[in-house]
Design a protein around this motif. Sequence first.
Motif, short mmCIF file in Angstrom:
data_model
loop_
_atom_site.label_atom_id
_atom_site.label_comp_id
_atom_site.label_asym_id
_atom_site.label_seq_id
_atom_site.Cartn_x
_atom_site.Cartn_y
_atom_site.Cartn_z
N ILE A 91 23.50 14.07 64.12
CA ILE A 91 23.16 14.70 65.39
C ILE A 91 21.69 14.62 65.76
CG2 ILE A 91 25.12 16.25 65.60
CD1 ILE A 91 23.71 18.31 64.11
N PHE A 135 23.98 2.72 69.32
CA PHE A 135 22.93 3.22 70.20
C PHE A 135 21.57 3.10 69.52
CE2 PHE A 135 26.38 6.30 71.68
CZ PHE A 135 26.60 5.64 72.89
N PRO A 182 36.53 13.58 76.00
CA PRO A 182 36.68 13.68 74.55
C PRO A 182 35.92 14.89 74.04
CG PRO A 182 35.07 12.01 75.11
CD PRO A 182 35.58 12.56 76.40
N LEU A 183 36.43 15.54 73.02
CA LEU A 183 35.71 16.68 72.46
C LEU A 183 35.25 16.42 71.04
CD1 LEU A 183 37.92 19.57 73.84
CD2 LEU A 183 35.70 18.79 74.66
N PHE A 184 35.74 15.34 70.47
CA PHE A 184 35.41 15.05 69.09
C PHE A 184 35.25 13.55 68.93
CE2 PHE A 184 35.70 15.96 64.55
CZ PHE A 184 35.12 17.22 64.54
N PRO A 185 34.24 13.09 68.24
CA PRO A 185 34.07 11.65 68.13
C PRO A 185 35.09 11.03 67.17
CG PRO A 185 32.38 12.80 66.89
CD PRO A 185 33.18 13.85 67.57
N LYS A 230 22.81 7.11 60.90
CA LYS A 230 21.65 6.88 61.76
C LYS A 230 20.46 6.60 60.86
CE LYS A 230 21.05 9.45 65.40
NZ LYS A 230 21.68 10.76 65.21
N TYR A 275 27.50 16.08 69.70
CA TYR A 275 28.31 15.72 68.54
C TYR A 275 29.11 14.45 68.81
CZ TYR A 275 30.36 16.19 64.02
OH TYR A 275 30.68 15.94 62.71
N LEU A 276 29.46 14.23 70.07
CA LEU A 276 30.14 12.98 70.42
C LEU A 276 29.21 11.78 70.24
CD1 LEU A 276 32.06 13.96 73.65
CD2 LEU A 276 33.04 13.22 71.50
N GLY A 277 27.94 12.04 70.23
CA GLY A 277 27.00 10.96 69.98
C GLY A 277 26.15 10.54 71.15
N PHE A 327 22.10 3.78 65.36
CA PHE A 327 23.03 4.92 65.37
C PHE A 327 24.43 4.45 65.77
CE2 PHE A 327 24.35 8.94 67.91
CZ PHE A 327 25.04 9.45 66.82
N PRO A 349 27.78 6.44 66.25
CA PRO A 349 28.38 7.77 66.17
C PRO A 349 29.70 7.79 65.41
CG PRO A 349 27.72 7.28 68.43
CD PRO A 349 27.49 6.04 67.63
N ILE A 361 28.64 19.64 72.70
CA ILE A 361 29.77 18.74 72.51
C ILE A 361 29.33 17.29 72.73
CG2 ILE A 361 32.10 18.20 73.29
CD1 ILE A 361 32.24 21.15 74.27
N PHE A 414 22.84 17.26 70.98
CA PHE A 414 22.98 18.47 70.19
C PHE A 414 21.61 19.13 70.00
CE2 PHE A 414 23.75 21.27 66.69
CZ PHE A 414 25.08 21.62 66.81
N TYR A 457 30.56 20.00 59.47
CA TYR A 457 30.34 20.45 60.84
C TYR A 457 31.27 21.60 61.18
CZ TYR A 457 30.46 20.06 65.99
OH TYR A 457 30.43 20.30 67.34
#
Lengths: 542, 261, 349, 97
Positions: A381, C177, C6-9, C153, A447-449, C146, C148, A444, A386, C23
């Motif tokens: 993060i 990224f 999306p809420l979670f990678p 990273k 955390y998704l990047g 990076f 994700p 959010i 974040f 996390y």
Amino acid sequence: MSSANENVMPEKHYLNDNYGIRSWLLTKDHKRIAVLYLLTITFFFFLGGLFASLIRLELLTPQGDLFQSDTYNKLFTEHGVNMIFFFLIPSVPAVLGNFLVPLMVGAKDLAFPKINLASWYIFIVGAGFALAALVSGGVDTGWTFYTPLSSGFVRTPVIAMGVGILIAGFASIFTGLNFIVTVHRMRAPGLTWGRLPLFVWANYAASLIMVLGTPVIAITLILLVLERGFHIGIFDPKLGGDPVLFQHMFWFYSHPAVYIMILPGMGVISEIITCFSRKRVFGYGFIAFSSIAIAVFGFVVWAHHMFVAGISVYSALVFSLLSYAVAIPSAVKVFNWTATMYKGSVELATPMLYALGFIGLFTIGGLTGLFLAALGLDVHIHDTYFVIAHFHYVMVGGMVMAYLGGLHFWWPKMTGRIYPEGPAKLAALITFIGFNLTFFPQFILGYLGMPRRYHAYPPEFQVLNVLSSAGASVLAVGFILPLIYFLWSLRYGEVAGANPWDAKGLEWQTTSPPPTHNFEKTPVVTEEPYHYGTEQEVPVVH
Amino acid sequence: MSTSQTTTTDHHPALVHQFDSMEQQKEASTLGMWVFLLTEIMMFGGLFASYLIYRIKYYDAFVAGSTSIDIKWGFANTLVLIGSSWTMAMAVWSAQNGRRKGQVYFIIATMILGAAFLGVKAKEYYEKYDECHIPGHVIGKGFNAWGGCSATDKSLGNIAEDIRIPPHGDPNIPEASAELTAKQTEIFFSFYFAMTGLHATHMLIGLGVLTWLLMRAKRGDFGPEYYSPVENVGLYWHFVDIVWIFLFPLLYLISRHAHAH
Amino acid sequence: MQSNLPLFPQQASTVAAQVDWLYLFLVAITAFFSLLVAALILFFIVKYRKTPGREAEQIHGSTLLEIVWTVIPLGLSMAIFVWAAIIYFHLQRPPANALEVYGVAKQWMWKFEQSGGQREINALHVPVGRPVKITLISQDVIHSFFVPAFRVKQDVLPNRYTIVWFQATEPGAYHLFCTQYCGTKHSAMIGEVVAMKPEDFEAWLTSGKAEGSLAAQGEKEFQQLGCVTCHRADSGARGPNLMGLYGRPVRLTDGRTVVADDNYIRESILVPNAKVVSGFQPIMPTFQGMISEEELIQLTDYIKHMGEQQGEPLNNRSTPTQIRDSEVTHIQERMKQESKEPQKPGKKK
Amino acid sequence: MSEHAHPSRLLYVVIFLALVIGTVLTWWIAFKNLGIWNPVVALTIACIKATLVILYFMHVRYSNKLTIVTVCAGFFWLLILITLSLSDYLTRVLNVG
Ligand code: HEA
Ligand code: HEA
Ligand code: CUA
Ligand SMILES: [Cu+2]
């Protein structure tokens, strides 16, 4: 709050003691200097807010179609620099602290009034450089000025900005120096360390950081300016320098600086919570001591901003561990404030609304700091939204809330008049809602990047960004409202009287606004702080 | 000063309104001065810390850079500054003991020694200027430690050559490598100028303050009752002296034994 | 692949799940304390609201409570610290059998090179199921690598190699990224990491038009630049034999011992005098300004593989190093062991 | 704080001479080869000299606790800055192992 109009303005007070521009620009009265600071930083807050609004406008769409990349980069840099160095760092200390510390310790003024005035002038000169940099195009390095980008690559007025911040740093040093000496040497008779208001403790702790940390950022910026201006090689890898060293030096100040930005706010909260719970503070000693602990531990955690910057694994371990150490005193404070309300007599006046908002938002912001201090998790993060969300929670949800709460609380003391309660409560509510809507989605996103400082982003992040931008517009309303009704109240607000909140503390024992020399007679302190519950006592007014 | 009628009647003319007594005022100003020196420690501290890191990283270049400086001037300056610290201490002593003339003389002596220090420093800087040892390429002729500099005397300050001349140097070192080390001395000189420059700036400010102090001392402002300004300027001056006490071995004496000139 | 909100990678590497568990643990702690504080505040507001006739009850504090709310957060945070440190250690130690890739970053693009010599720009192909170690360097400012979906990273520095590694688990294309602000087009310094099934990856490797492996190119440069004149296996050589040097401890003239990693080799070529091998004269010339980052990488890769190529034993250095050759295998063994150990760290789900 | 005993003129001269001797010693020792001890010795002498100046010329020996705490704090924080940043530089390796 008393409503009947039996309150009258004192005949002579610091505001009407003298008239004319000269009497303000040459004043050595800490209260007037506080007002000068208030005007200055309000300007910078709205300037920074304007940039924030533009940032959020750009991020409505993923393509980056509103501004050029360079313009966007300037926006967040100027936003960060203005908000941090020219608004938040001086906010509570230089305005409320300047006004209240002498009053609270029962002194006629700060120990060195001339230095105090010099501090404001230095600040103005620094701000002048920063504004010159802004006007001549703006800087696009990010507020962290990482080398070698800042020293050798960007083509914007980095030198002017660096010099501006470095000069403004001395304003901060002077304020800190003044507070330390005042607290040590000018307390009223009977005002022992154990009786000091927690606001004074907190500002004292922040002053320690200002005095010990700020010179390091000064010398770091000097080296940066020399490197950029004269091409000497301290941080530039081309000349054999190590860019990571710049990061060490920068964060050695800038991490402790985040505690300059929160400690005075914590002091404000201690005052407000006790007053509107009508209770002694729970665990006075622990709150007081935790301020000092935060200030000291704050100096040994700086490299937690550099976990993926190429520092050694061993030092990463040390800095992570110490970062957790600094979280504990903050936890102690949060729990003590909450416990203070227990069995109190709670009144939800506007300052109290802000204070409660502070506790909630600071808790979330602080706890998300624990995510960032966690080595393996920070790898993911770091430099994402974040982080952005974390620090806006502590800085806007925390310190700005505390600052606004404090302004409302002491507004009657500063101006003699009370702000209108209805709009004020509304503004507090709007701020709270707008704030969460703006910054919660960013956790959010992070955390998704989604990386920070991104002008354009992949389309799947859009929904959350739109939510955030929508929140920002609500938040703007929440911040503009107080500006309007504070101005309104100067003229039309109810006359407050010496002690509208029926609060304890020496500052309430003199008139509102106070006379130039604060007290008719040097007060003598015989009670512990926050001796609520001894309501019969009549405040000593004229 | 704003109005101060409310305070006690028989007070010293130097007592300002926010204090109740001379004693309180003196203690406040002493503490203020020490807190200020605290910030000074941290300011130089940032430089010292960076210096140490690079000294470890580029030891060879630091040796080469350090040995190219003429030690005798640094040594002389150390003595000069220590002397000025003593005269300053005596100025404070004279003020405490009410010796007006002593005060004035010792302040003058301090100023003379301080100016001498700066003179020597200027000479050293000029030498470095002449040898093209000013880092960066804005001031002077551009940093050029490896020859080809249009200096008046080319044999001066050619660090790359020195590195390869026995007995101190090693002729085995290829020219290109020696030049690389010579180029790296730019970092050493960056620190040399940053540190001594910041120090010299402090000396200049010190001389300015001493001038002001001299005027007040002549006017007879100070005596056993009130000598805080003298004492505080003294504290400042001694601090600047202490910085130099560390700068001298750190900048002039890196591995001198191997390169005795 | 991408939903609208999306809420979670995505989890696409071996560490992703570990990071996510940590996390979630922290989310739980945050939720617990935030809700606790919020609930208490709301409760107090209602229960103890200001009412005429009721006075606040004065309480000074409670040392017991203070201890409780110092110790509990302390314990929790130590648990977080240890857990997170284990993951970090894991991330910092690339397994010995990792596939080696080199990455060069510059304003504003990524260049990757497989050791087979395949080059790509702003894209990186990797096999799933095998650790991949990327050695990174920047040509200008600091960048950051990076991905994700992999939860990794690493900043990319000028003048110094840094390393990042991961093991992809799911075939697919993932965002790459740059997360260290690097100037105008920072947000356009993006790319794709394509994880492929091993067979597909092999096919991809052979389809590309590689100009020969990195090591082969490095060998060519080793000849052309004249390194070979001094670094030979025979005993008359003026420089140390580089055979099997990589990963081996080297004793220096000033008595220190350093491990010959990528940064050491890089420095030896660019600033030979900084660390002189014990028993040798500082006669090696600098090659600074004569070779590009890419060539450096090729040379380094060649030197890395020198021992293996000829199948030579590692202890054949013809020149004195003062570390007895018998020690060397021992040290290397230990280093291998250590880098393998954390292969399966902590709480694997 | 009442009037303290201040050092006498003689003491000032003694301190001054000690400082001069320290300086000459530093210079002399710099040309002797002590291996890694050269900088150590030089800095030790410098520390002693600085301590003398602080204690006597700056009167810390005759001051109250607060002043002493302030001075110590300065050097303590300097130490934090130096040791913690060096802790990174002295332990950097590319791969842990
Ligand atoms: C007011 C400012 C402020 C404050 C107070 C804090 C407080 C904290 N911050 Fe924050 N931080 C910033 C401002 C602030 N920060 C800024 C501006 C940045 C980004 C800079 C940039 O890169 O641009 C940043 C970035 C940042 C990072 C680097 C992230 C990265 O770039 O990868 C880290 C990492 O450790 C961190 C950690 C912490 C911690 C542990 C605290 C702690 O002090 C928090 C302590 C508080 C609590 C813990 C909450 C109360 C406790 C309880 C309710 C009890 C429960 C407690 C436990 C279980 C322990 N912060
Ligand atoms: C005190 C500190 C502070 C404060 C108060 C704020 C307040 C806000 N900040 Fe910011 N922020 C930072 C400190 C702060 N910020 C820092 C340090 C960075 C990092 C910079 C960097 O990366 O270098 C940052 C970065 C940052 C980003 C990330 C940019 C990026 O990385 O690409 C974003 C994005 O949403 C953001 C948003 C906001 C918003 C919506 C507010 C809102 O709270 C603001 C609300 C206020 C207003 C909206 C003002 C209202 C007034 C008007 C709109 C009218 C103006 C009119 C006149 C002048 C007459 N901030
Ligand atoms: Cu490269 Cu950001
Ligand atoms: Cu921090």
